[in-house]
Scaffold this active site. Structure first.
Site, PDB file in Angstrom:
ATOM      1  N   HIS A 142       0.830  -1.222   0.000  1.00 51.26           N
ATOM      2  CA  HIS A 142       0.000   0.000   0.000  1.00 51.26           C
ATOM      3  C   HIS A 142       0.863   1.271   0.000  1.00 51.26           C
ATOM      4  O   HIS A 142       1.998   1.264   0.486  1.00 51.26           O
ATOM      5  CB  HIS A 142      -0.924   0.015   1.223  1.00 51.26           C
ATOM      6  N   TYR A 205       7.403  10.937  -1.236  1.00 50.39           N
ATOM      7  CA  TYR A 205       7.236   9.525  -1.591  1.00 50.39           C
ATOM      8  C   TYR A 205       8.595   8.838  -1.683  1.00 50.39           C
ATOM      9  O   TYR A 205       8.822   7.759  -1.125  1.00 50.39           O
ATOM     10  CB  TYR A 205       6.482   9.456  -2.924  1.00 50.39           C
TER      11      TYR A 205
HETATM   12  N1  LIG Z   1       2.261   2.436 -10.337  1.00 49.76           N
HETATM   13  C1  LIG Z   1       3.548   2.768 -10.462  1.00 49.76           C
HETATM   14  O1  LIG Z   1       3.974   3.385 -11.452  1.00 49.76           O
HETATM   15  C2  LIG Z   1       4.536   2.365  -9.395  1.00 49.76           C
HETATM   16  C3  LIG Z   1       5.895   2.608  -9.619  1.00 49.76           C
HETATM   17  C4  LIG Z   1       6.824   2.228  -8.659  1.00 49.76           C
HETATM   18  C5  LIG Z   1       6.388   1.640  -7.482  1.00 49.76           C
HETATM   19  N2  LIG Z   1       5.062   1.438  -7.261  1.00 49.76           N
HETATM   20  C6  LIG Z   1       4.661   0.866  -5.993  1.00 49.76           C
HETATM   21  O2  LIG Z   1       3.747  -0.200  -6.171  1.00 49.76           O
HETATM   22  C7  LIG Z   1       2.836  -0.250  -5.076  1.00 49.76           C
HETATM   23  C8  LIG Z   1       1.416  -0.237  -5.607  1.00 49.76           C
HETATM   24  O3  LIG Z   1       1.238   0.909  -6.415  1.00 49.76           O
HETATM   25  P1  LIG Z   1      -0.114   1.163  -7.207  1.00 49.76           P
HETATM   26  O4  LIG Z   1       0.181   2.091  -8.317  1.00 49.76           O
HETATM   27  O5  LIG Z   1      -0.778  -0.127  -7.473  1.00 49.76           O
HETATM   28  O6  LIG Z   1      -0.943   1.972  -6.077  1.00 49.76           O
HETATM   29  P2  LIG Z   1      -2.490   2.397  -6.059  1.00 49.76           P
HETATM   30  O7  LIG Z   1      -3.177   1.870  -7.267  1.00 49.76           O
HETATM   31  O8  LIG Z   1      -2.540   3.844  -5.763  1.00 49.76           O
HETATM   32  O9  LIG Z   1      -3.048   1.583  -4.802  1.00 49.76           O
HETATM   33  C9  LIG Z   1      -2.703   1.956  -3.505  1.00 49.76           C
HETATM   34  C10 LIG Z   1      -3.401   1.031  -2.523  1.00 49.76           C
HETATM   35  O10 LIG Z   1      -3.061   1.440  -1.191  1.00 49.76           O
HETATM   36  C11 LIG Z   1      -4.263   1.612  -0.437  1.00 49.76           C
HETATM   37  N3  LIG Z   1      -4.096   2.704   0.528  1.00 49.76           N
HETATM   38  C12 LIG Z   1      -3.911   4.021   0.278  1.00 49.76           C
HETATM   39  N4  LIG Z   1      -3.833   4.720   1.411  1.00 49.76           N
HETATM   40  C13 LIG Z   1      -3.983   3.830   2.421  1.00 49.76           C
HETATM   41  C14 LIG Z   1      -4.016   3.949   3.838  1.00 49.76           C
HETATM   42  N5  LIG Z   1      -3.887   5.130   4.457  1.00 49.76           N
HETATM   43  N6  LIG Z   1      -4.190   2.828   4.565  1.00 49.76           N
HETATM   44  C15 LIG Z   1      -4.341   1.623   3.965  1.00 49.76           C
HETATM   45  N7  LIG Z   1      -4.323   1.452   2.631  1.00 49.76           N
HETATM   46  C16 LIG Z   1      -4.147   2.546   1.871  1.00 49.76           C
HETATM   47  C17 LIG Z   1      -5.328   1.934  -1.481  1.00 49.76           C
HETATM   48  O11 LIG Z   1      -6.628   1.558  -1.064  1.00 49.76           O
HETATM   49  P3  LIG Z   1      -7.657   2.588  -0.316  1.00 49.76           P
HETATM   50  O12 LIG Z   1      -7.534   3.907  -0.984  1.00 49.76           O
HETATM   51  O13 LIG Z   1      -8.979   1.915  -0.493  1.00 49.76           O
HETATM   52  O14 LIG Z   1      -7.224   2.577   1.097  1.00 49.76           O
HETATM   53  C18 LIG Z   1      -4.904   1.056  -2.644  1.00 49.76           C
HETATM   54  O15 LIG Z   1      -5.413  -0.241  -2.511  1.00 49.76           O
HETATM   55  C19 LIG Z   1       3.185   0.937  -4.187  1.00 49.76           C
HETATM   56  O16 LIG Z   1       4.007   0.533  -3.133  1.00 49.76           O
HETATM   57  C20 LIG Z   1       3.921   1.853  -5.123  1.00 49.76           C
HETATM   58  O17 LIG Z   1       4.819   2.703  -4.448  1.00 49.76           O
HETATM   59  C21 LIG Z   1       4.131   1.783  -8.190  1.00 49.76           C
END
Ligand SMILES: NC(=O)c1ccc[n+]([C@@H]2O[C@H](COP(=O)([O-])OP(=O)(O)OC[C@H]3O[C@@H](n4cnc5c(N)ncnc54)[C@H](OP(=O)(O)O)[C@@H]3O)[C@@H](O)[C@H]2O)c1
Ligand SMILES: *[C@@H]1O[C@H](CO)[C@@H](O)[C@H](O)[C@H]1NC(C)=O
Length: 315
Positions: A142, A205
């Site tokens: 998350h 971040y």
């Molecule tokens: N997408 C990219 O380009 C990218 C690149 C590098 C690394 N990453 C990493 O990959 C991982 C997933 O990324 P993603 O793009 O799939 O993220 P995302 O789609 O924004 O999903 C984030 C998740 O975290 C939950 N969340 C947010 N705030 C929260 C809180 N306060 N407490 C509990 N849960 C919370 C959200 O659900 P709710 O809002 O329902 O709580 C959601 O399920 C992350 O660690 C990110 O840093 C992503």
């Protein structure tokens, strides 16, 4: 020296690529059958896709997100419009659970709560203990919402983000460790290129992701010294096509995003094979990072060239 680097870098790249691909061969989906897995932040994005892969592989899946906590806040306090929106979100998360069941998960459940609150992290792990009788893999994924722009000087936001993106990872690890020690389990930490090299427009971040590397890489050393049989896999991801990341960065980043489905699978493979680190995509993460210690300024320049700051939304 220049020539040496020219030869050394490709050779090193080839050797690493070989190690990576050859160890990947050993993965079999059956390895996850009946395994008890927590995936945090699984209401959307990469976490959601990991839940589906795990379900197809026949794991017991416990997913988390804030959803129900949000719903509880809604009672009385907020207007109908917001209420409807939040109900829709809650339904979406429940749909994730439903879909996991349909895909063949041994079991699927949702535990909700905000990771800003350290008490929640303990409760999440307690549910795993009570309902699954243990834990084989903890996937910490998350991330709290941040902004995509120049650092705005808001220290409070950095602190809040550290709570969600870093401290809750630490707290969940501490709570889950007794179970993971019993099972010889795995901890999978989802990080980013922004946690290995400085990236503009995601300063808070990036700081939280660097913190994860420091904590978990040091902990891995201690596990090794103490013969604690719990693996730690740090995942270094490039730009992935999740809804939130696309909305935040697609206009500004001169990069084509990689698919979240494949990304999710690579993370699960790496965690299952107890790899130290996962790089996805390899060519846009591991290979540029080879420059970091020898030509840091060149790497910085290459990173900056990927951005179009003039396209940032007005803050
Ligand atoms: N997408 C990219 O380009 C990218 C690149 C590098 C690394 N990453 C990493 O990959 C991982 C997933 O990324 P993603 O793009 O799939 O993220 P995302 O789609 O924004 O999903 C984030 C998740 O975290 C939950 N969340 C947010 N705030 C929260 C809180 N306060 N407490 C509990 N849960 C919370 C959200 O659900 P709710 O809002 O329902 O709580 C959601 O399920 C992350 O660690 C990110 O840093 C992503
Ligand atoms: C550590 O755990 C793994 C996976 O559970 C297991 O395959 C391995 O045999 C264990 N190693 C030791 C030394 O107990």
């Amino acid at each position: 020296m220049g020539l040496l680097q020219k030869i050394l870098i490709p050779i090193l790249g080839l050797v690493l690529a070989f190690c990576f691909y050859s160890s990947r061969e050993n993965f079999k989906p059956e390895m996850l059958k009946g395994k008890r897995v927590i995936v945090t932040g699984a209401s959307t994005g990469i976490g959601e896709q990991m839940a589906y892969h795990l379900a197809r592989m026949g794991a017991h899946v416990l997913v988390t997100a804030r959803t129900e906590a949000k719903l509880q806040q809604v009672n009385g306090k907020l207007g109908t419009h917001t209420c409807t929106h939040r109900h829709r979100k809650a339904n979406l998360t429940l749909q994730v659970v439903e879909r996991c069941r349909a895909l063949g998960a041994s079991s699927a459940r949702l535990v909700s709560g905000s990771m800003e609150d350290m008490a929640t992290t303990r409760q999440l792990v307690e549910v795993a203990e009570a309902e699954l009788g243990g834990l084989d893999m903890l996937i910490l994924n998350h991330v709290g919402k941040s902004y995509f722009n120049y650092f705005d000087g808001d220290v409070g936001h950095v602190q809040k983000l550290l709570n969600i993106n870093f401290l809750s990872y630490v707290a969940m690890t501490v709570s889950a460790l007794p179970m993971l020690k019993r099972s010889g389990g795995s901890i999978v930490v989802v990080s980013s290129m922004a946690g290995k090299v400085g990236f503009p427009f995601t300063v808070p971040y990036s700081a939280t992701k660097f913190a994860l590397d420091g904590f978990f890489s040091s902990l891995r050393q201690e596990f090794s010294i103490q013969s604690v049989n719990v693996s730690i896999t740090l995942c270094i991801l490039g730009f992935i096509d999740t809804e939130n990341a696309m909305r935040a960065a697609a206009d500004v980043l001169l990069m084509s995003p990689a698919p979240k489905e494949e990304c999710a699978l690579e993370i699960i493979k790496g965690g299952t094979l107890r790899q130290r680190e996962v790089y996805y995509r390899y060519a846009s993460t591991k290979l540029p990072l080879l420059l970091r210690d020898w030509a840091a300024e060149l790497l910085d320049l290459l990173v900056r060239q990927r951005y179009r700051p003039e396209r940032l939304r007005a803050a």
